[in-house]
Design a protein around this motif. Structure first.
Motif, PDB file in Angstrom:
ATOM      1  N   VAL A 116       0.703  -1.544   0.197  1.00 14.30           N
ATOM      2  CA  VAL A 116      -0.313  -0.029   0.277  1.00 14.30           C
ATOM      3  C   VAL A 116       0.611   1.109   0.016  1.00 14.30           C
ATOM      4  N   ILE A 117       0.934   2.124  -1.076  1.00  9.78           N
ATOM      5  CA  ILE A 117       1.141   2.897  -1.625  1.00  9.78           C
ATOM      6  C   ILE A 117       0.403   4.039  -0.565  1.00  9.78           C
ATOM      7  N   ALA A 118       0.759   5.669  -0.069  1.00  3.86           N
ATOM      8  CA  ALA A 118       0.078   6.056   0.426  1.00  3.86           C
ATOM      9  C   ALA A 118       1.286   7.447   0.388  1.00  3.86           C
ATOM     10  N   TYR A 119       0.503   8.700  -0.663  1.00  2.00           N
ATOM     11  CA  TYR A 119       0.796  10.229  -0.100  1.00  2.00           C
ATOM     12  C   TYR A 119       0.622  11.370   0.398  1.00  2.00           C
ATOM     13  N   ASP A 120       1.512  12.032   0.650  1.00  3.98           N
ATOM     14  CA  ASP A 120       0.424  13.402   1.481  1.00  3.98           C
ATOM     15  C   ASP A 120       0.920  14.715   0.039  1.00  3.98           C
ATOM     16  N   GLN A 121      -0.814  14.753  -0.742  1.00  2.00           N
ATOM     17  CA  GLN A 121      -0.708  16.248  -1.589  1.00  2.00           C
ATOM     18  C   GLN A 121       0.108  17.010  -0.662  1.00  2.00           C
ATOM     19  N   ARG A 122       0.883  18.251  -2.015  1.00  2.00           N
ATOM     20  CA  ARG A 122       1.482  19.142  -1.646  1.00  2.00           C
ATOM     21  C   ARG A 122       0.836  20.091  -0.800  1.00  2.00           C
ATOM     22  N   GLY A 123       1.356  20.654   0.483  1.00  2.00           N
ATOM     23  CA  GLY A 123       0.992  21.495   1.625  1.00  2.00           C
ATOM     24  C   GLY A 123       0.154  20.841   2.551  1.00  2.00           C
ATOM     25  N   HIS A 124       0.285  19.035   2.778  1.00  2.00           N
ATOM     26  CA  HIS A 124      -1.139  18.596   4.007  1.00  2.00           C
ATOM     27  C   HIS A 124       0.139  17.584   4.208  1.00  2.00           C
ATOM     28  N   GLY A 125      -0.669  17.386   5.176  1.00  2.00           N
ATOM     29  CA  GLY A 125       0.579  16.356   6.431  1.00  2.00           C
ATOM     30  C   GLY A 125       2.024  16.166   5.767  1.00  2.00           C
ATOM     31  N   ARG A 126       2.466  15.990   5.962  1.00  2.00           N
ATOM     32  CA  ARG A 126       4.007  15.688   6.373  1.00  2.00           C
ATOM     33  C   ARG A 126       4.724  16.051   4.294  1.00  2.00           C
ATOM     34  N   SER A 127       3.599  16.749   3.932  1.00  5.74           N
ATOM     35  CA  SER A 127       4.444  17.296   2.437  1.00  5.74           C
ATOM     36  C   SER A 127       4.260  18.907   2.821  1.00  5.74           C
ATOM     37  N   PRO A 128       5.752  19.278   2.354  1.00  3.85           N
ATOM     38  CA  PRO A 128       5.676  20.945   2.339  1.00  3.85           C
ATOM     39  C   PRO A 128       4.603  21.584   1.686  1.00  3.85           C
ATOM     40  N   ALA A 129       3.930  23.218   1.976  1.00  2.96           N
ATOM     41  CA  ALA A 129       3.483  23.730   1.454  1.00  2.96           C
ATOM     42  C   ALA A 129       4.398  24.190  -0.152  1.00  2.96           C
ATOM     43  N   SER A 130       3.549  24.421  -1.612  1.00  2.00           N
ATOM     44  CA  SER A 130       3.823  24.873  -2.469  1.00  2.00           C
ATOM     45  C   SER A 130       2.848  26.075  -3.317  1.00  2.00           C
ATOM     46  N   PRO A 131       3.586  26.971  -3.928  1.00  2.00           N
ATOM     47  CA  PRO A 131       3.414  27.686  -4.212  1.00  2.00           C
ATOM     48  C   PRO A 131       1.594  27.805  -5.279  1.00  2.00           C
ATOM     49  N   ALA A 132       2.976  26.533  -5.942  1.00  2.00           N
ATOM     50  CA  ALA A 132       1.381  25.696  -7.219  1.00  2.00           C
ATOM     51  C   ALA A 132       0.601  24.833  -6.865  1.00  2.00           C
TER      52      ALA A 132
END
Length: 311
Positions: free
Chosen positions: A70-86
């Motif tokens: 099972v592969i799960a990821y945090d969308q950008r800016g969510h959870g442990r993924s840093p925010a991005s201007p894009a």
């Protein structure tokens, strides 16, 4: 309480991953990725929705990791993924492609499941070469491709310009959500969950959603306000199943019907009575069971696999 701690402790603690890694998207955005389960097992990729995180899939991960990778990821800016201007649907598609490239072998097939904005991510990526290389089948949970504000029923008014105006400002509010209080849980339950949702599931959703930074919440609300991925639906040529809650106010059943009608290869529609928008948390067994069935039919070729007794 930090946003990390708020979803990593308590009753909704996600399982510890076998390994974590960082996928780098086309614009350099860094994405937190978790891999659970045996390395040689059939692959399932989970893409969460707006204001959520990998914690949202805790029930599915805990069950599936026994015999799936099972592969799960945090969308950008969510959870442990840093925010991005894009903040665009193109960026969402880029991010999913980066995760697939980082976690799957060349030509390896997977079941890709997306909830809400995660489903929109799948639609945005539908025509991408790497998505087509790896997607054996898709599960779209509680999502839509366009007219999200116009069709939403969070505001109890007749459909029209006034309701649209209020809905857009409610969903796009920059106000902090604050601590998870009984009032906050009641509001979240009304807007996003079925009336019969168990208190511990409401608590889990509230802690996950409240952990999303308000700047991120607002930035992605603007994208959802103007969303148009109808062409992406028509590009989803792999077998695609649709699952939704009959009591969903954010993406009402009209979206599920529209998706089913537009998909080139609709693999069935599952409607869950009494369930709202947060289907993986509100109804974990049916969602996990549908994933297992799709993996058995389209990834391993072993035929539909029913969920374990008592799961």
């Amino acid at each position: 309480m930090s946003r990390s701690r708020s979803v990593r402790t308590g009753a909704w603690t996600p399982p510890v991953p076998a390994r974590t890694l960082t996928a780098v998207s086309a614009d350099g955005a860094r994405l937190h990725v978790e891999v659970h389960g045996p390395e040689d097992a059939p692959a399932v990729v989970l893409s969460h929705g707006w204001t959520c995180s990998t914690a949202f899939w805790a029930a599915q991960i805990r069950d599936l990791a026994a015999d799936h990778r099972v592969i799960a990821y945090d969308q950008r800016g969510h959870g442990r993924s840093p925010a991005s201007p894009a903040c665009t649907t193109r960026a969402l598609a880029d991010d999913l492609e980066a995760v697939l490239a980082e976690t799957l072998a060349p030509g390896e097939k997977a079941l890709i499941a997306g909830h809400s904005m995660g489903g929109m991510t799948v639609m945005a990526a539908a025509g991408r070469p790497r998505f087509r290389e790896h997607a054996a089948a898709v599960l779209l949970c509680s999502t839509g491709s366009s007219r999200l504000v116009a069709e939403a029923r969070v505001v109890p008014l007749r459909a029209g310009r006034v309701r649209n105006w209020i809905t857009a400002r409610v969903l796009g509010s920059r106000a902090p959500l604050g601590p998870v209080t009984p009032v906050a849980k009641s509001i979240l339950k009304y807007a996003t969950m079925g009336a019969g949702s168990a208190p511990h599931r409401v608590e889990a959703c509230a802690r996950i959603v409240h952990a999303c930074p308000r700047e991120v919440r607002h930035a992605w609300s603007v994208v959802l306000d103007t969303l148009d991925l109808d062409d992406g639906v028509r590009r989803l040529t792999v077998p695609t199943a649709v699952l939704h809650g009959a009591s969903d106010r954010l993406t009402p059943p009209v979206h599920a019907r529209a998706l089913a009608a537009a998909l080139p290869h609709c693999a069935g529609v599952t409607e869950l009575p009494g369930i709202g928008h947060m289907t993986p948390i509100e109804a974990p067994e049916p969602v996990t069971g549908r994933i297992r069935e799709l993996v058995g039919t389209y990834v391993t070729g072993a035929g539909p696999v029913r969920m374990k007794e008592g799961a």
